[in-house]
Design an enzyme around this catalytic site. Structure first.
Site, PDB file in Angstrom:
ATOM      1  N   CYS A   1      74.894   0.282 -37.558  1.00  0.00           N
ATOM      2  CA  CYS A   1      74.469   0.074 -38.757  1.00  0.00           C
ATOM      3  C   CYS A   1      72.522   0.791 -38.476  1.00  0.00           C
ATOM      4  CB  CYS A   1      74.501  -1.244 -39.471  1.00  0.00           C
ATOM      5  SG  CYS A   1      76.952  -1.424 -38.997  1.00  0.00           S
TER       6      CYS A   1
ATOM      7  N   HIS B   1      70.131  -2.804 -44.976  1.00  0.00           N
ATOM      8  CA  HIS B   1      71.317  -3.048 -44.654  1.00  0.00           C
ATOM      9  C   HIS B   1      72.197  -3.838 -45.511  1.00  0.00           C
ATOM     10  CE1 HIS B   1      74.587  -2.106 -42.330  1.00  0.00           C
ATOM     11  NE2 HIS B   1      75.042  -2.930 -41.966  1.00  0.00           N
TER      12      HIS B   1
ATOM     13  N   ASN C   1      80.159  -3.353 -46.446  1.00  0.00           N
ATOM     14  CA  ASN C   1      79.243  -2.688 -44.948  1.00  0.00           C
ATOM     15  C   ASN C   1      79.730  -1.387 -44.687  1.00  0.00           C
ATOM     16  OD1 ASN C   1      77.691  -2.174 -42.759  1.00  0.00           O
ATOM     17  ND2 ASN C   1      77.710  -3.877 -41.900  1.00  0.00           N
TER      18      ASN C   1
HETATM   19  O1  UT7 Z   1      76.459  -4.352 -39.547  1.00  0.00           O
HETATM   20  C1  UT7 Z   1      76.619  -5.282 -38.683  1.00  0.00           C
HETATM   21  C2  UT7 Z   1      78.303  -5.941 -38.875  1.00  0.00           C
HETATM   22  N1  UT7 Z   1      78.381  -7.004 -38.988  1.00  0.00           N
HETATM   23  C3  UT7 Z   1      78.088  -8.338 -39.543  1.00  0.00           C
HETATM   24  O2  UT7 Z   1      77.187  -8.192 -40.388  1.00  0.00           O
HETATM   25  C4  UT7 Z   1      78.764  -9.409 -39.121  1.00  0.00           C
HETATM   26  C5  UT7 Z   1      77.641 -10.856 -39.250  1.00  0.00           C
HETATM   27  N2  UT7 Z   1      78.508 -11.853 -39.340  1.00  0.00           N
HETATM   28  C6  UT7 Z   1      78.495 -12.241 -40.553  1.00  0.00           C
HETATM   29  O3  UT7 Z   1      78.455 -11.977 -41.733  1.00  0.00           O
HETATM   30  C7  UT7 Z   1      79.319 -13.848 -40.766  1.00  0.00           C
HETATM   31  O4  UT7 Z   1      79.599 -14.144 -39.683  1.00  0.00           O
HETATM   32  C8  UT7 Z   1      81.032 -13.362 -41.078  1.00  0.00           C
HETATM   33  C9  UT7 Z   1      81.072 -12.549 -42.639  1.00  0.00           C
HETATM   34  C10 UT7 Z   1      81.802 -12.417 -40.444  1.00  0.00           C
HETATM   35  C11 UT7 Z   1      81.990 -15.193 -40.825  1.00  0.00           C
HETATM   36  O5  UT7 Z   1      81.416 -16.063 -41.955  1.00  0.00           O
HETATM   37  P1  UT7 Z   1      80.689 -17.286 -41.179  1.00  0.00           P
HETATM   38  O6  UT7 Z   1      80.087 -17.880 -42.381  1.00  0.00           O
HETATM   39  O7  UT7 Z   1      79.948 -16.531 -40.021  1.00  0.00           O
HETATM   40  O8  UT7 Z   1      81.943 -17.408 -40.575  1.00  0.00           O
HETATM   41  P2  UT7 Z   1      82.711 -17.864 -39.363  1.00  0.00           P
HETATM   42  O9  UT7 Z   1      82.653 -16.545 -38.572  1.00  0.00           O
HETATM   43  O10 UT7 Z   1      81.808 -18.968 -38.502  1.00  0.00           O
HETATM   44  O11 UT7 Z   1      83.969 -19.139 -39.375  1.00  0.00           O
HETATM   45  C12 UT7 Z   1      83.924 -19.926 -40.032  1.00  0.00           C
HETATM   46  C13 UT7 Z   1      85.306 -20.162 -40.605  1.00  0.00           C
HETATM   47  C14 UT7 Z   1      86.687 -19.927 -38.973  1.00  0.00           C
HETATM   48  O12 UT7 Z   1      87.462 -21.224 -39.436  1.00  0.00           O
HETATM   49  P3  UT7 Z   1      87.198 -22.872 -38.629  1.00  0.00           P
HETATM   50  O13 UT7 Z   1      86.968 -21.971 -36.933  1.00  0.00           O
HETATM   51  O14 UT7 Z   1      86.040 -23.057 -39.184  1.00  0.00           O
HETATM   52  O15 UT7 Z   1      88.291 -23.198 -38.781  1.00  0.00           O
HETATM   53  C15 UT7 Z   1      87.421 -18.826 -39.414  1.00  0.00           C
HETATM   54  O16 UT7 Z   1      88.472 -18.800 -38.829  1.00  0.00           O
HETATM   55  O17 UT7 Z   1      86.820 -19.148 -41.437  1.00  0.00           O
HETATM   56  C16 UT7 Z   1      87.066 -18.267 -40.137  1.00  0.00           C
HETATM   57  N3  UT7 Z   1      87.197 -16.921 -41.296  1.00  0.00           N
HETATM   58  C17 UT7 Z   1      87.518 -16.953 -42.519  1.00  0.00           C
HETATM   59  N4  UT7 Z   1      88.556 -17.948 -43.347  1.00  0.00           N
HETATM   60  C18 UT7 Z   1      89.321 -16.846 -44.651  1.00  0.00           C
HETATM   61  C19 UT7 Z   1      86.838 -15.955 -40.764  1.00  0.00           C
HETATM   62  N5  UT7 Z   1      87.696 -15.337 -41.101  1.00  0.00           N
HETATM   63  C20 UT7 Z   1      88.002 -15.483 -43.205  1.00  0.00           C
HETATM   64  C21 UT7 Z   1      87.855 -15.497 -43.467  1.00  0.00           C
HETATM   65  N6  UT7 Z   1      88.617 -15.100 -44.215  1.00  0.00           N
HETATM   66  N7  UT7 Z   1      88.371 -13.322 -44.287  1.00  0.00           N
END
Ligand code: UT7
Length: 356
Positions: free
Chosen positions: A112, A252, A282
């Site tokens: 990216c 980005h 993205n």
């Molecule tokens: O170009 C680079 C590409 N990558 C990125 O930019 C990724 C950077 N990271 C992020 O943008 C964020 O970490 C995410 C959007 C991927 C995730 O957001 P978060 O606030 O960090 O969520 P998390 O991974 O801490 O997950 C929180 C909860 C989890 O559930 P539990 O364990 O708390 O019960 C996940 O299982 O949210 C859950 N979860 C979802 N729930 C509904 C993860 N994905 C989803 C989803 N819908 N799509």
């Protein structure tokens, strides 16, 4: 001093739209969760006839038209991509096969962060005096590697391409500073295992084998907030500017919360930040040139503005540049570089040596 002004810009995204409502039917997620955690409403997705090449060619064609030059005027084509249509040959050669010309052509891989890496690389060729006109493309079709049963990744990515034409000038335009870096040891936080020459035996090698992107979202998020902010601040300092001199941040487009953190590090209000990830998600290496294109189309960028491009991504890599917009008249047959004092000094010295 030679600079590499941006004289043309273009973008292309596939027609097919994948909304949050569509994803609600595919995985256990909700529009509310996706929007509040990322800022994304919908993304574009390649159809059967779309490819990294077709998107790149469409974006490049626009950029060339805007700059007033043709592919045969180009000295170099650089394509930043982590999803080339083939490994042999390069994506840049596939693009050239469509556009024409005989420019040097190669790909650059920094995921990216690839577009800012490529812009920096192309600028070096121009500043060194080797080339006068370079086409830089950022293009990715990551949806082809997304597992649509994995809710933590499938909500994020979209496809697209953006392109710019760089031309030599002695006006202080184009890239004024660049900061590049990578933490290779963190590569497993965001990668596509088995997408390359080496496929571990454990993965199983089947003709139909298609690897999926894997990501540790929390780790990438943590890395991104620090890396984007630090790189943007350093790029502004290296350009000899103050935060107040920045007219627009073009980051980005990965997550609105990450963008907001970078803007706060530069003390910028959000009206000076271009955000379009709600429409495209993205798009990896394409996100900055697509955002640049839309910001310009919306009339938000004017001649002489100082822009900050900042990106992070797989690698884990980061990149930031300060760009001064515009300033180069429409294309003439010659690159916009006048005689410099250095050239005159060299000519005088040669003349003196010959007559002595
Ligand atoms: O170009 C680079 C590409 N990558 C990125 O930019 C990724 C950077 N990271 C992020 O943008 C964020 O970490 C995410 C959007 C991927 C995730 O957001 P978060 O606030 O960090 O969520 P998390 O991974 O801490 O997950 C929180 C909860 C989890 O559930 P539990 O364990 O708390 O019960 C996940 O299982 O949210 C859950 N979860 C979802 N729930 C509904 C993860 N994905 C989803 C989803 N819908 N799509």
């Amino acid at each position: 001093m030679r600079y590499a002004a941006i004289t043309g810009w273009g973008m292309s995204v596939p027609e097919r739209v994948l909304t949050n409502a569509d994803l609600e039917k595919m995985v256990d997620t909700s529009d509310e969760w996706i929007l509040s955690r990322t800022g994304i409403r919908e993304r574009r997705m390649v159809g059967p006839d779309d490819s990294t090449t077709s998107l790149s060619v469409a974006a490049a064609t626009q950029a060339l038209e805007r700059s007033g030059i043709t592919a045969s005027d180009l000295d170099l084509i650089v394509v930043a991509t982590c999803t080339p249509d083939q490994f042999l040959v390069s994506e840049a050669c596939l693009v050239q096969a469509e556009l024409g010309g005989t420019a040097a052509a190669f790909d650059l891989g920094a995921a990216c962060a690839g577009f800012v890496y490529a812009l920096s690389t192309a600028t070096q060729f121009i500043q060194a005096g080797l080339y006068d006109r370079v086409l830089v493309i950022g293009a990715d079709t990551l949806t082809r590697f997304v597992d649509y049963s994995d809710r933590s990744t499938c909500i994020l990515f979209g496809d697209g391409a953006g392109a710019v034409v760089l031309e030599a000038t002695n006006e202080p335009r184009g890239t004024l500073s660049t900061v590049l870096g990578a933490h290779g040891e963190g590569y497993k936080h965001l990668y596509i295992p088995g997408w390359g020459a080496f496929v571990p035996e454990s993965a199983g090698i089947f003709p139909e084998y298609r690897p999926f992107l894997q990501m540790n979202g929390r780790e990438v998020f943590r890395f991104a907030v620090t890396a984007m902010g630090d790189a943007a601040v350093e790029a502004v300092e290296r350009a000899g500017l103050e935060f107040g001199d920045i007219d627009m941040l073009i980051p980005h487009q990965a997550n609105l919360r990450i963008i907001d953190a970078a803007a706060r590090r530069l003390d910028l209000s959000m009206d000076k930040v271009w955000v379009n990830l709600d429409k495209y998600g993205n798009t990896s290496a394409a996100s900055i040139p697509i955002a640049l294109f839309e910001a310009e189309q919306a009339g938000k960028i004017k001649d002489g503005d100082n822009l900050v491009f900042v990106a992070f991504g797989g690698g884990l890599a980061w990149a930031a540049s300060v760009i001064r917009w515009g300033g180069v008249p429409k294309h003439s047959d010659q690159p916009h570089v006048s005689e410099t004092p250095v050239d005159e000094a060299v000519a005088t010295a040669i003349g003196a040596e010959r007559s002595s």
